[in-house]
Design a protein around this motif. Sequence first.
Motif, PDB file in Angstrom:
ATOM      1  N   ASP A  97       1.080 -12.894 -15.200  1.00  8.40           N
ATOM      2  CA  ASP A  97       1.027 -12.939 -14.076  1.00  8.40           C
ATOM      3  C   ASP A  97       2.155 -12.859 -12.465  1.00  8.40           C
ATOM      4  O   ASP A  97       3.049 -13.557 -12.699  1.00  8.40           O
ATOM      5  CB  ASP A  97       0.541 -14.141 -13.115  1.00  8.40           C
ATOM      6  N   PRO A  98       2.173 -11.575 -12.056  1.00  8.71           N
ATOM      7  CA  PRO A  98       3.107 -11.403 -11.063  1.00  8.71           C
ATOM      8  C   PRO A  98       3.519 -12.384 -10.394  1.00  8.71           C
ATOM      9  O   PRO A  98       4.715 -12.401  -9.358  1.00  8.71           O
ATOM     10  CB  PRO A  98       2.460 -10.244 -10.719  1.00  8.71           C
ATOM     11  N   GLY A 113      -1.768  -1.309 -10.842  1.00  6.31           N
ATOM     12  CA  GLY A 113      -3.324  -2.046  -9.869  1.00  6.31           C
ATOM     13  C   GLY A 113      -4.131  -2.785 -11.506  1.00  6.31           C
ATOM     14  O   GLY A 113      -5.286  -2.721 -10.297  1.00  6.31           O
ATOM     15  N   ASP A 114      -3.893  -3.092 -12.452  1.00 10.83           N
ATOM     16  CA  ASP A 114      -4.421  -4.438 -12.906  1.00 10.83           C
ATOM     17  C   ASP A 114      -4.376  -5.127 -12.358  1.00 10.83           C
ATOM     18  O   ASP A 114      -5.016  -6.554 -13.300  1.00 10.83           O
ATOM     19  CB  ASP A 114      -4.677  -3.936 -14.747  1.00 10.83           C
ATOM     20  N   GLY A 115      -3.316  -6.180 -11.839  1.00 11.84           N
ATOM     21  CA  GLY A 115      -3.422  -7.650 -11.800  1.00 11.84           C
ATOM     22  C   GLY A 115      -2.575  -8.188 -12.830  1.00 11.84           C
ATOM     23  O   GLY A 115      -2.140  -9.127 -12.399  1.00 11.84           O
ATOM     24  N   LYS A 116      -1.807  -7.263 -13.715  1.00 12.94           N
ATOM     25  CA  LYS A 116      -1.145  -8.515 -14.627  1.00 12.94           C
ATOM     26  C   LYS A 116       0.009  -7.514 -14.530  1.00 12.94           C
ATOM     27  O   LYS A 116       0.421  -5.985 -14.136  1.00 12.94           O
ATOM     28  CB  LYS A 116      -2.048  -7.677 -16.287  1.00 12.94           C
ATOM     29  N   ALA A 117       1.068  -7.981 -14.339  1.00 11.83           N
ATOM     30  CA  ALA A 117       2.645  -7.174 -14.612  1.00 11.83           C
ATOM     31  C   ALA A 117       2.930  -7.106 -16.198  1.00 11.83           C
ATOM     32  O   ALA A 117       3.392  -8.899 -16.982  1.00 11.83           O
ATOM     33  CB  ALA A 117       3.142  -8.152 -14.426  1.00 11.83           C
ATOM     34  N   ASN A 122       3.214   0.634 -20.559  1.00  9.76           N
ATOM     35  CA  ASN A 122       4.266   1.709 -20.378  1.00  9.76           C
ATOM     36  C   ASN A 122       4.527   2.098 -18.480  1.00  9.76           C
ATOM     37  O   ASN A 122       5.309   1.912 -18.068  1.00  9.76           O
ATOM     38  CB  ASN A 122       3.802   2.659 -20.850  1.00  9.76           C
ATOM     39  N   GLU A 123       3.270   1.940 -18.223  1.00 10.73           N
ATOM     40  CA  GLU A 123       3.710   1.756 -16.298  1.00 10.73           C
ATOM     41  C   GLU A 123       4.219   0.957 -15.981  1.00 10.73           C
ATOM     42  O   GLU A 123       4.796   0.818 -15.260  1.00 10.73           O
ATOM     43  CB  GLU A 123       1.872   2.105 -15.917  1.00 10.73           C
ATOM     44  N   ASP A 124       3.592  -0.476 -15.868  1.00  5.41           N
ATOM     45  CA  ASP A 124       4.548  -1.924 -15.750  1.00  5.41           C
ATOM     46  C   ASP A 124       5.747  -1.715 -16.065  1.00  5.41           C
ATOM     47  O   ASP A 124       6.983  -2.469 -14.894  1.00  5.41           O
ATOM     48  CB  ASP A 124       4.205  -2.456 -16.487  1.00  5.41           C
ATOM     49  N   VAL A 125       6.200  -1.556 -16.791  1.00  3.42           N
ATOM     50  CA  VAL A 125       7.455  -1.494 -17.368  1.00  3.42           C
ATOM     51  C   VAL A 125       8.433  -0.510 -16.568  1.00  3.42           C
ATOM     52  O   VAL A 125       9.241  -0.719 -16.481  1.00  3.42           O
ATOM     53  CB  VAL A 125       8.013  -0.932 -19.078  1.00  3.42           C
TER      54      VAL A 125
END
Length: 328
Positions: A97-98, A113-117, A122-125
């Motif tokens: 949860d960001p 943009g999926d609401g998750k961190a 790969n994209e989040d990191v």
Amino acid sequence: MLYRTWILLLAFLLVAIPCIPSPSFAEEEDDKLRLQLYKTVGAFTAVPWYYLAAVDRYERNVRNSRRDIPDIKEGISIYYSPDEWAGALNPNQEDTDPFSIQLFGGVGMDGNGDGKADRTNNEDVLYTFAYFLQAYGANEEDIKIGLWDFYQRDKTVSMIVGFANIINQTGKISFDERRFPLPLHANYSYRSTWGDRRGFGGLRIHEGTDIFAGYGVPVRATTHGFIEMKGWNKFGGWRVGIRDMNNVYHYFAHLSGFEKGLEVGKIVKPGDVIGYVGSSGYGKPGTQGKFPPHLHYGTYRDNGISEWSFDPYPYLRSWERMERRSRR
């Protein structure tokens, strides 16, 4: 009977003779996906994509050479520990949860943009790292400061900047080509001598392979990389050090001279001439002739904390065979 003998011999040769390594289809696809992601995140954050690629390259090398952090074979290699990502005081170390991650001082961010961190996404990191770096600015000096704040290590910053320059110049992120350090048509000889005793300057081990050849035989870069060191060393004489794209330092010593235009920071590719075989070393600058002319070739791996010597002989044999086969 003779037919069976030939079949068995052929089968043995196919198993015994190593093939020239080439990236698999899966590896090529992974490269394409990562390259696309570097450019997408780079465009979104204004961080030059080749710096993101260079950081990821460095991290991949580190993770493949250490046991205290998980190994990785594909995807983005930048590593955040659970407490870094979610926050040291976060009771849920797998938090995605960001909002709560930010509340507990974690760095993890939602990059797609999926609401998750998600620390495994790969994209989040990559976005999390790029967001950190963008705060320092987009020019090289600003990025160097950001990299130093992140890694707290000058050698790491130097490697990443060097990698970025190579990636930017070549436009690629895969570097598998190798060359033997001397031209194959030259008259040379070598054997495994790594670990042998040496006495000059105190008792020590031999950290390399000696390739004996005549004065003036061209010495070539074995990999893509950049010149990290050039000059005199009392043991190695006139020497060149190349840092390759796998965090490995290649040490070329006892040269008689350097190739014209060779300077620290210069980018080289496999086969580029960097100097010439000589017998320099074991004394003050300019000392020559204390041993027969040869190239001392050493390799040192860096894992982000320390650097150590490893035996280059098996690699030299492999590169020599690969180059001979490629010319048939």
